[in-house]
Motif scaffolding. Structure first.
Motif, mmCIF file in Angstrom:
data_model
loop_
_atom_site.group_PDB
_atom_site.id
_atom_site.type_symbol
_atom_site.label_atom_id
_atom_site.label_comp_id
_atom_site.label_asym_id
_atom_site.label_seq_id
_atom_site.Cartn_x
_atom_site.Cartn_y
_atom_site.Cartn_z
ATOM 1 N N VAL A 112 5.647 -1.212 -1.972
ATOM 2 C CA VAL A 112 6.810 -1.854 -2.589
ATOM 3 C C VAL A 112 8.073 -1.060 -2.280
ATOM 4 O O VAL A 112 9.116 -1.620 -1.915
ATOM 5 C CB VAL A 112 6.616 -1.974 -4.116
ATOM 6 C CG1 VAL A 112 7.911 -2.435 -4.776
ATOM 7 C CG2 VAL A 112 5.495 -2.942 -4.433
ATOM 8 N N ARG A 113 7.982 0.262 -2.399
ATOM 9 C CA ARG A 113 9.135 1.116 -2.132
ATOM 10 C C ARG A 113 9.597 0.966 -0.678
ATOM 11 O O ARG A 113 10.803 0.880 -0.405
ATOM 12 C CB ARG A 113 8.769 2.567 -2.433
ATOM 13 C CG ARG A 113 9.946 3.525 -2.421
ATOM 14 C CD ARG A 113 9.529 4.936 -2.808
ATOM 15 N NE ARG A 113 8.890 4.958 -4.115
ATOM 16 C CZ ARG A 113 7.597 5.211 -4.319
ATOM 17 N NH1 ARG A 113 6.804 5.448 -3.292
ATOM 18 N NH2 ARG A 113 7.110 5.215 -5.538
ATOM 19 N N GLY B 89 1.536 -5.174 -4.124
ATOM 20 C CA GLY B 89 1.565 -4.479 -5.405
ATOM 21 C C GLY B 89 1.437 -2.973 -5.338
ATOM 22 O O GLY B 89 1.682 -2.289 -6.340
ATOM 23 N N PRO C 253 2.504 0.631 -5.101
ATOM 24 C CA PRO C 253 3.836 1.204 -5.301
ATOM 25 C C PRO C 253 4.497 1.730 -4.033
ATOM 26 O O PRO C 253 5.682 1.479 -3.793
ATOM 27 C CB PRO C 253 3.578 2.328 -6.315
ATOM 28 C CG PRO C 253 2.397 1.854 -7.090
ATOM 29 C CD PRO C 253 1.537 1.135 -6.093
ATOM 30 N N ALA C 254 3.743 2.449 -3.199
ATOM 31 C CA ALA C 254 4.331 3.010 -1.981
ATOM 32 C C ALA C 254 4.791 1.904 -1.030
ATOM 33 O O ALA C 254 5.837 2.020 -0.372
ATOM 34 C CB ALA C 254 3.324 3.929 -1.287
#
Length: 280
Positions: A23-24, A18, A20-21
């Motif tokens: 996921v990217r 979860g 963000p970094a």
């Protein structure tokens, strides 16, 4: 953190962490390349965001109700933001050229219906970046004077790389004494009209411009809440001003929401005022 992959009934399923970094990273290094390999003949998808200023979502929908997006080969969407509204255009096409052509035609139709002065930019073109480019093109220097926003306006402007090309100074004059000492606001205006007033906003903008010899200055003064409001000046009352050598414009707003929302919308209103002034 780890992720994992499962193929269920010929359908790829990706389970990602979860953060963000992370996921990217997983999307760029694993998911998207895998999807490209699995579906090489899939349609090309393109999305365009038009950043609308000064119009509510209901007003936007009213002006665009005659638009037939299906005839243009696009899907139309609305995404309200904290201080601006987005109109989204989405299309799926076989080639990039066809997709771009559809988006361009749809954008022209939207611009015609909303007005040339309603759309400040597209996609990643934030209002502060657009304003910065206009200032750079004119070789103008900008000063800002803030009260209720407490530096939010200057922070947004300096979030754009290269802002030192045009931002010369920012004043956070939260107290009346600071307004008098740093910007030259008169004690009489403060006593007669109050810190949150047309007259004080004008004096703040004009004082900031003259203090640092800038070509243009912005000022914001208001009541962000939750306390401090009066029957004649309730919470959310904000004055924004823009001063140049030829004129000073002052606008009054009444914003709703919590303290953070009022501050964000106040900074946005000041940037919109500057944007329109630079457009002429």
């Amino acid at each position: 953190a780890a992720g994992f992959f499962v193929e269920h009934w010929n359908t790829p399923c990706y389970f990602l962490p979860g953060v963000p970094a992370e996921v990217r990273m997983f999307m760029e290094q694993y998911v998207l390349p895998d999807l490209d390999r699995r579906f090489p003949e899939r349609p090309l998808y393109r999305k365009r965001i038009l950043r609308v200023q000064g119009l509510t979502e209901s007003h936007i929908q009213e002006r665009l109700q005659s638009l037939a997006p299906a005839e243009l080969g696009v899907e139309l969407g609305y995404l309200p933001q904290t201080a601006e509204n987005w109109v989204t255009l989405f299309t799926a096409a076989e080639t990039e050229g066809v997709a771009d052509q559809r988006l361009q035609r749809a954008e022209e139709e939207v611009r015609w219906r909303l007005g040339a002065d309603a759309i400040s930019g597209r996609d990643g073109e934030t209002l502060e970046s657009v304003v910065g480019q206009l200032l750079r093109e004119r070789s103008w220097k900008l000063a800002v004077a803030e009260s209720c926003t407490g530096g939010i306006l200057a922070a947004r402007i300096t979030a754009v790389a290269g802002a030192s090309d045009y931002l010369t100074c920012g004043f956070v004059t939260y107290s009346n004494d600071a307004k008098v000492a740093l910007l030259g606001v008169s004690q009489q205006d403060l006593a007669t009209h109050g810190a949150v007033s047309h007259e004080v906003a004008r004096a703040m903008a004009e004082g900031a411009r003259l203090r640092v010899d800038a070509q243009v200055a912005l000022a914001v003064t208001g009541i962000a809440g939750p306390s401090g409001g009066t029957p004649t000046k309730p919470v959310g009352t904000v004055f924004v001003a823009c001063a140049t050598a030829s004129r000073t414009i002052v606008l009054q707003h009444r914003f709703s929401g919590d303290r953070h929302q009022v501050q964000e919308e106040s900074a946005q209103a000041a940037l919109v005022l500057l944007w329109k002034e630079l457009l002429g």
